[in-house]
Scaffold this motif. Structure first.
Motif: not given
Length: 191
Positions: A19-21, A27-28, A34-35
């Motif tokens: 889940i963290q990965q 997120k990345r 967004l960038r």
């Protein structure tokens, strides 16, 4: 702890890492997305910012050039209109002299004292000088023009050979159409 508890803890830690990965990857990707969106907008704004100044400058230059061209053309038209008026005045003042010269020449070529063939310049000049009273209209005055300049001793180019031009006349004209003669026209028939 029992084996079941250890296996459960191990599974929970694997799921937690997964889940963290997964969340780190999402997120990345969101940050990258967004960038991309914000950087693209900045590039678009920068492209538009460089478009306004050259456009305004070009329109201003075109307006100035058109205004200058129109002004020069209007000045040229005004000068041309002035020249046309001067031309008309000159032609109007010369018209009576030209008409009288034509009438004299028509009368001269009908004169029986000239030869039937094409008369020479000397014959025409002799008839005009000898019988110039016949070729003088009522309001005209005969003139003798001195072509010799005593200061330089030269013929000034008015007379072809003699020192005097004997076939010259003057008559009064009305230059401003007020009914009074206010000027004179001098005319000669030079052969």
């Amino acid at each position: 702890m029992s084996k079941k508890g250890q296996a459960l803890n191990k599974n929970i830690s694997i799921v937690r890492r997964f889940i963290q990965q997964f969340l780190a990857t999402i997120k990345r990707q969101i940050i990258s997305l967004l960038r991309t969106v914000f950087v693209t907008r900045k590039h678009q704004q920068a492209g538009n910012a460089g478009f306004v100044l050259p456009t305004v400058t070009m329109v201003s230059v075109v307006v100035v050039l058109l205004t200058t061209a129109i002004m020069f053309r209007s000045f040229d038209r005004a000068k041309n209109a002035s020249n046309v008026r001067v031309n008309q005045m000159v032609m109007n003042s010369a018209a009576p002299a030209i008409d009288r010269a034509k009438a004299k020449l028509n009368k001269l070529f009908k004169d029986q004292r000239l030869s039937r063939a094409t008369p020479t310049e000397t014959e025409i000049d002799n008839v005009l000088v000898t019988y110039k009273d016949e070729y003088t209209f009522g309001d005209e005055k005969n003139l003798i023009v001195n072509c010799y300049d005593p200061s330089s001793g030269l013929n000034q180019g008015i007379c072809s050979s003699d020192k005097e031009l004997k076939t010259a006349w003057e008559f009064p004209i009305d230059t401003d159409n007020n009914g009074r003669f206010d000027s004179y026209t001098f005319r000669s028939v030079e052969c």
